[in-house]
Design a protein around this motif. Structure first.
Motif, PDB file in Angstrom:
ATOM      1  N   MET A 111     -23.217  28.780  -8.417  1.00 60.16           N
ATOM      2  CA  MET A 111     -22.958  29.396  -7.112  1.00 60.16           C
ATOM      3  C   MET A 111     -24.162  29.197  -6.202  1.00 60.16           C
ATOM      4  N   ARG A 112     -23.863  28.781  -4.973  1.00 63.32           N
ATOM      5  CA  ARG A 112     -24.939  28.598  -4.003  1.00 63.32           C
ATOM      6  C   ARG A 112     -24.680  29.457  -2.776  1.00 63.32           C
ATOM      7  N   ILE A 113     -25.755  29.991  -2.215  1.00 64.49           N
ATOM      8  CA  ILE A 113     -25.674  30.810  -1.011  1.00 64.49           C
ATOM      9  C   ILE A 113     -26.521  30.126   0.056  1.00 64.49           C
ATOM     10  N   ASP A 133     -29.907  28.100  -4.673  1.00 68.03           N
ATOM     11  CA  ASP A 133     -29.262  28.532  -5.898  1.00 68.03           C
ATOM     12  C   ASP A 133     -29.184  30.060  -5.941  1.00 68.03           C
ATOM     13  N   ARG A 134     -28.112  30.556  -6.515  1.00 66.47           N
ATOM     14  CA  ARG A 134     -27.874  31.986  -6.595  1.00 66.47           C
ATOM     15  C   ARG A 134     -29.010  32.750  -7.282  1.00 66.47           C
ATOM     16  N   ARG A 135     -29.731  32.092  -8.198  1.00 64.75           N
ATOM     17  CA  ARG A 135     -30.741  32.818  -8.974  1.00 64.75           C
ATOM     18  C   ARG A 135     -31.962  33.200  -8.133  1.00 64.75           C
ATOM     19  N   ALA A 162     -37.759  24.594 -11.002  1.00 62.71           N
ATOM     20  CA  ALA A 162     -37.315  25.133  -9.702  1.00 62.71           C
ATOM     21  C   ALA A 162     -35.906  24.645  -9.373  1.00 62.71           C
ATOM     22  N   PRO A 163     -35.036  25.538  -8.850  1.00 61.58           N
ATOM     23  CA  PRO A 163     -33.654  25.155  -8.549  1.00 61.58           C
ATOM     24  C   PRO A 163     -33.520  24.490  -7.180  1.00 61.58           C
ATOM     25  N   LEU A 164     -34.287  23.445  -6.955  1.00 59.93           N
ATOM     26  CA  LEU A 164     -34.286  22.772  -5.653  1.00 59.93           C
ATOM     27  C   LEU A 164     -34.158  21.268  -5.836  1.00 59.93           C
ATOM     28  N   ASP A 165     -33.665  20.596  -4.787  1.00 60.78           N
ATOM     29  CA  ASP A 165     -33.672  19.139  -4.784  1.00 60.78           C
ATOM     30  C   ASP A 165     -35.055  18.695  -4.308  1.00 60.78           C
TER      31      ASP A 165
END
Lengths: 90, 183
Positions: free
Chosen positions: A1-3, A12-14, B120-123
């Motif tokens: 899930m992305r916001i 990212d939701r986290r 990290a949850p990034l591109d």
């Protein structure tokens, strides 16, 4: 899930912390009466469909945002700063 | 009288090397958060330009250069790194000294973005996260600030108390990338 954070963009939701229904920005007047205050403090809808929640971009820009999403389809329809959402209220 | 010795956040923890990657502690620098008062954003940016030579950074961006940098640091906040803040800035913003609050590391070498992407949850690929881009994000469960200083050089900031955790997480990530580099 992305916001999609109105400031940072899609994340990212986290990175977010979930607070609950976006009633917190609809605080009644101090003299609104016991019934209105009881409703504000304790009663929440549990909608099947569109719902508005408060999220905190905890690991990001630290903004409070109002996310509109659909509990049936899990679609996230949009997000705006809680500041703006509050300013738009009549 | 007890003689106290000043220690940097990563004292005894860095540098770490793995393959082409190297994580080292950034030289201690003055760091000041700038939070513009309501409606004074533009005036602050002008004053910042006049005093330190860089504009107030847009979200997810850094301005300035080595030695005098402004890194976007959250909702209507930037971190001035390097110079002692000009006293004139206090007219437009709340200034807070953050120099000792953060552990600052520099990650260099080929595959740096791949190592960070494990945490990290990034591109973080070059096309999406270019030189001068920055992000407040999550890095292995820590709130962090990531800035791409140049092609393969990154500035990583976490709360000072997380220095040991960052060193541990980064060692794992760097070793994983290095171990696969030869395959």
């Amino acid at each position: 899930m992305r916001i999609t954070c109105p400031i940072c963009g899609p994340r990212d939701r986290r990175e977010f912390y979930y607070q609950g229904a976006a009633v917190a920005i609809e605080r009644p007047a101090p003299d609104a009466g016991a019934e209105v205050w009881d409703d504000y403090l304790h009663n929440r809808d549990n909608p099947a469909g569109e719902t508005r929640d408060l999220w905190y971009h905890e690991s990001g820009c630290a903004a409070w945002i109002v996310v509109t999403r659909d509990t049936n389809t899990h679609e996230v329809m949009g997000a705006e700063l809680a500041d703006d959402a509050k300013a738009e209220r009549p | 009288m007890i003689e106290l010795t000043a220690r940097t956040p990563f004292d005894g923890l860095l540098p770490i090397e793995a393959g082409a990657l190297r994580l080292s502690e950034a030289a201690p620098a003055r760091m000041t958060s700038l939070a513009p008062y309501r409606g004074r954003d533009k005036a602050l940016s002008e004053a910042l330009k006049a005093a330190h030579g860089m504009a107030f950074p847009a979200p997810n961006r850094a301005t300035g250069r080595e030695g005098a940098r402004a890194v976007w640091f959250g909702q209507r906040m930037a971190l001035l790194i390097g110079p002692e803040p000009d006293a004139g800035l206090t007219e437009f913003a709340a200034l807070t000294d953050q120099s000792d609050a953060w552990a600052v590391a520099r990650l260099e070498g080929e595959g740096a973005a791949e190592a960070l992407a494990r945490l990290a949850p990034l591109d973080l690929r070059e096309g999406a996260f270019k030189r001068g881009h920055t992000a407040r994000t999550e890095l292995g469960h820590m709130h962090a600030s990531l800035t791409r200083i140049s092609g393969e050089s990154w500035r990583i900031m976490v709360f000072r108390a997380f220095a040991r955790t960052l060193a541990h997480e980064m060692r794992e990530a760097m070793q994983s990338v290095a171990a696969r580099a030869g395959v």
